[in-house]
Design an enzyme around this catalytic site. Structure first.
Site, PDB file in Angstrom:
ATOM      1  N   HIS A 184       0.872  -1.166   0.000  1.00 23.16           N
ATOM      2  CA  HIS A 184       0.000   0.000   0.000  1.00 23.16           C
ATOM      3  C   HIS A 184       0.915   1.224   0.000  1.00 23.16           C
ATOM      4  O   HIS A 184       2.010   1.179   0.555  1.00 23.16           O
ATOM      5  CB  HIS A 184      -0.837  -0.060   1.282  1.00 23.16           C
ATOM      6  CG  HIS A 184      -1.950   0.930   1.383  1.00 23.16           C
ATOM      7  ND1 HIS A 184      -1.734   2.234   1.727  1.00 23.16           N
ATOM      8  CD2 HIS A 184      -3.296   0.782   1.218  1.00 23.16           C
ATOM      9  CE1 HIS A 184      -2.907   2.855   1.779  1.00 23.16           C
ATOM     10  NE2 HIS A 184      -3.867   2.008   1.467  1.00 23.16           N
TER      11      HIS A 184
ATOM     12  N   ASP B  80       2.959  -4.452   7.722  1.00 25.64           N
ATOM     13  CA  ASP B  80       1.686  -3.754   7.592  1.00 25.64           C
ATOM     14  C   ASP B  80       0.585  -4.802   7.732  1.00 25.64           C
ATOM     15  O   ASP B  80       0.376  -5.608   6.823  1.00 25.64           O
ATOM     16  CB  ASP B  80       1.653  -3.061   6.220  1.00 25.64           C
ATOM     17  CG  ASP B  80       0.284  -2.496   5.869  1.00 25.64           C
ATOM     18  OD1 ASP B  80      -0.698  -2.787   6.572  1.00 25.64           O
ATOM     19  OD2 ASP B  80       0.209  -1.768   4.868  1.00 25.64           O
TER      20      ASP B  80
ATOM     21  N   GLN C 195      -4.621  -5.404   6.526  1.00 24.88           N
ATOM     22  CA  GLN C 195      -5.574  -6.343   5.913  1.00 24.88           C
ATOM     23  C   GLN C 195      -5.540  -7.717   6.555  1.00 24.88           C
ATOM     24  O   GLN C 195      -6.332  -8.574   6.195  1.00 24.88           O
ATOM     25  CB  GLN C 195      -5.277  -6.503   4.416  1.00 24.88           C
ATOM     26  CG  GLN C 195      -5.516  -5.260   3.589  1.00 24.88           C
ATOM     27  CD  GLN C 195      -6.985  -4.897   3.477  1.00 24.88           C
ATOM     28  OE1 GLN C 195      -7.876  -5.713   3.726  1.00 24.88           O
ATOM     29  NE2 GLN C 195      -7.260  -3.659   3.121  1.00 24.88           N
TER      30      GLN C 195
ATOM     31  N   LYS D  98     -10.468  -1.332   9.728  1.00 28.64           N
ATOM     32  CA  LYS D  98     -10.495  -2.532   8.873  1.00 28.64           C
ATOM     33  C   LYS D  98     -10.777  -3.772   9.712  1.00 28.64           C
ATOM     34  O   LYS D  98     -10.773  -4.890   9.221  1.00 28.64           O
ATOM     35  CB  LYS D  98      -9.147  -2.674   8.160  1.00 28.64           C
ATOM     36  CG  LYS D  98      -8.791  -1.413   7.366  1.00 28.64           C
ATOM     37  CD  LYS D  98      -8.372  -1.680   5.962  1.00 28.64           C
ATOM     38  CE  LYS D  98      -8.211  -0.393   5.204  1.00 28.64           C
ATOM     39  NZ  LYS D  98      -6.930  -0.307   4.501  1.00 28.64           N
TER      40      LYS D  98
ATOM     41  N   CYS E  55      -4.772   2.487  -3.892  1.00 31.42           N
ATOM     42  CA  CYS E  55      -3.633   2.972  -3.098  1.00 31.42           C
ATOM     43  C   CYS E  55      -2.460   2.003  -3.131  1.00 31.42           C
ATOM     44  O   CYS E  55      -1.695   1.908  -2.168  1.00 31.42           O
ATOM     45  CB  CYS E  55      -4.011   3.234  -1.643  1.00 31.42           C
ATOM     46  SG  CYS E  55      -5.329   4.404  -1.455  1.00 31.42           S
TER      47      CYS E  55
HETATM   48  C1  PLP Z   1      -5.994   0.449   4.389  1.00 35.25           C
HETATM   49  C2  PLP Z   1      -4.588   0.019   4.331  1.00 35.25           C
HETATM   50  C3  PLP Z   1      -3.568   0.831   4.818  1.00 35.25           C
HETATM   51  C4  PLP Z   1      -3.812   2.212   5.350  1.00 35.25           C
HETATM   52  O1  PLP Z   1      -4.623   2.170   6.466  1.00 35.25           O
HETATM   53  P1  PLP Z   1      -5.209   3.526   7.065  1.00 35.25           P
HETATM   54  O2  PLP Z   1      -6.244   3.030   7.994  1.00 35.25           O
HETATM   55  O3  PLP Z   1      -5.777   4.299   5.914  1.00 35.25           O
HETATM   56  O4  PLP Z   1      -4.098   4.222   7.746  1.00 35.25           O
HETATM   57  C5  PLP Z   1      -2.286   0.351   4.771  1.00 35.25           C
HETATM   58  N1  PLP Z   1      -2.014  -0.855   4.272  1.00 35.25           N
HETATM   59  C6  PLP Z   1      -2.953  -1.671   3.792  1.00 35.25           C
HETATM   60  C7  PLP Z   1      -2.572  -3.017   3.274  1.00 35.25           C
HETATM   61  C8  PLP Z   1      -4.275  -1.258   3.800  1.00 35.25           C
HETATM   62  O5  PLP Z   1      -5.216  -2.062   3.316  1.00 35.25           O
END
Ligand code: PLP
Length: 420
Positions: free
Chosen positions: A137, A214, A217, A240, A378
């Site tokens: 992302h 990260d 997800q 999320k 993104c």
């Molecule tokens: C949504 C997402 C982000 C960013 O998350 P925010 O809540 O907008 O800070 C980063 N990495 C992944 C894989 C995402 O799906």
């Protein structure tokens, strides 16, 4: 509601998960859109909230609202306990050794920026390398580009294989004594790929590199244990994970967090302030300057309790089965191509449909009450891997059903038949 032990890793054999149980709790799933029941297939962008979360937020503001860590009165104590209770729940959910390993942030984006600005400013220098997977992302790419520029370090992409998995041979070749950090997502928001984070971390550590994952997800979809993965940093977003927007968390190994300089200055992050000398609060408060999103951890705790009440393994098994069903159903549509077919993936279906622009697909589905996402998601490098700048994406969660997948497929077939 009690929190089940999330470290219990037994597969929930026989204890099948019934999505109707989750659906009953989520009010928004019972509204209509354009005359049809809402089919929310945009969980990769954000998830819908169960009433347990909505009620926890309302309860906090109706009963306990106060600033925290200050003021010697009952409500300040209650608010502090709720805020710190949220921290303990998040720590337990992620498998952290202590609540002190968890810093509250606005979300994944802010968590990664925090590490880039603090850890990065102290540990990156000219010629150093940050390996960033091509799945990432933008929030796990751009903060590294910004700090790399400042520190004259380099961001090096790790390539993907044809199916959207990370090329592990290339990764091994790219690692060197110059590698200071590896940034990788635990599940891609575009291709769904779940990389072998534990193995990648073990390899990176052999070169003395730190690993930031990260987990935006990942955490809603399968159980995570940061200690078992042995990662140095792990970032998540509440929204999320069936929790509110504007709250998320950064897990850091105690030794990693301890070596980081302060980030933002202000209230809550100090010990003593004078014009001669200011001393700071201990981790994690050091990284939580100002009045934060106090109700956020309250909502996060309610969301985690809700999710884990179903058995996280059972939820993961259900979503994997639903993914298989959706993959088979979509494969029957002429001209449809799914991007991202790695064997290990979450229930994210990014696709193109010959002759139809992704925005047109999303508009068409919306007329049938089906919400998907269209665009670059993104994560432009992972789409570029397939020669695309834009695609449609259906992303599933525990409350989605086979019937909703059938509606998606029927609507896409109707779009094909409409003669586009
Ligand atoms: C949504 C997402 C982000 C960013 O998350 P925010 O809540 O907008 O800070 C980063 N990495 C992944 C894989 C995402 O799906």
């Amino acid at each position: 509601m009690t929190t089940p032990d999330v470290r219990e890793r037994r597969p929930a054999r026989g204890a099948g998960f019934d999505p109707e149980r989750a659906r009953r709790d989520v009010p928004i799933l019972h509204r209509t859109v354009n005359g049809h029941p809402l089919a929310w297939l945009d969980n990769g962008a954000t998830t819908q909230k169960p009433r347990q979360v909505i009620e926890a937020l309302a309860g906090y503001y109706s009963h306990s609202n106060s600033n925290i860590h200050r003021g010697a009165h009952t409500l300040a104590r209650e608010a502090t306990e709720l805020y710190e209770g949220g921290r303990a729940t998040v720590a337990d959910f992620l498998g952290a050794s202590s609540p002190e390993d968890v810093v509250f942030t606005r979300g994944t984006t802010e968590a990664i920026n925090l590490v880039a600005r603090t850890w990065g400013s102290r540990n990156l220098g000219p010629g150093d390398e940050i390996l960033v997977s091509s799945l990432e992302h933008h929030s796990n790419i751009v903060p590294w580009q910004l700090i790399a520029k400042e520190r004259r370090a380099r961001v090096v992409p790790i390539p993907l294989l044809a199916d959207g998995a990370i090329d592990q041979d290339a990764f091994a070749d790219l690692l060197s004594c110059r590698t200071q950090l590896v940034a990788v997502s635990h599940a891609s928001n575009v291709l769904g790929t779940v990389p072998p984070v534990r193995e990648m971390t073990a390899l990176a550590h052999r070169y003395g590199a730190k690993v930031l994952v990260d987990g935006a997800q990942a955490v809603a979809h399968f159980p995570v244990d940061v200690q078992e993965l042995d990662v140095d940093f792990y970032a998540v977003s509440g929204h999320k994970l069936y929790a509110p927007t504007g709250i998320g968390a950064l897990y850091g190994k105690p030794e990693a967090l301890a070596g980081m300089p302060p980030w933002q200055g202000g209230g809550n992050m100090i010990d003593q302030v004078s014009f001669e000398r200011t001393t700071y609060a201990a981790v994690p408060h050091l990284f939580e300057a100002g009045t934060g999103h106090i109700s956020g951890p309250v909502g996060m705790k309610a969301a985690i309790d809700w999710l884990t009440s179903f058995g996280h393994e059972a939820v993961a098994a259900y979503e994997t089965e639903l993914l298989g069903y959706a993959q088979r159903a979509l494969a029957g549509i002429d001209g449809l191509e799914v991007l991202g077919t790695a064997p290990d993936k979450i229930a994210v279906l990014t696709f193109t449909l010959a002759g139809h622009d992704p925005m047109e697909i999303a508009d068409w589905l919306d007329q049938d009450g089906i919400a998907i996402r269209a665009g670059h998601h993104c994560a432009q490098p992972s789409l570029r891997h397939y020669g695309c700048t834009s695609a449609a994406r259906a992303s599933l969660a525990l409350y989605n059903t086979r019937e909703e997948v059938d509606r998606l497929v029927a609507s896409l077939r109707a779009l094909r038949a409409s003669g586009g």
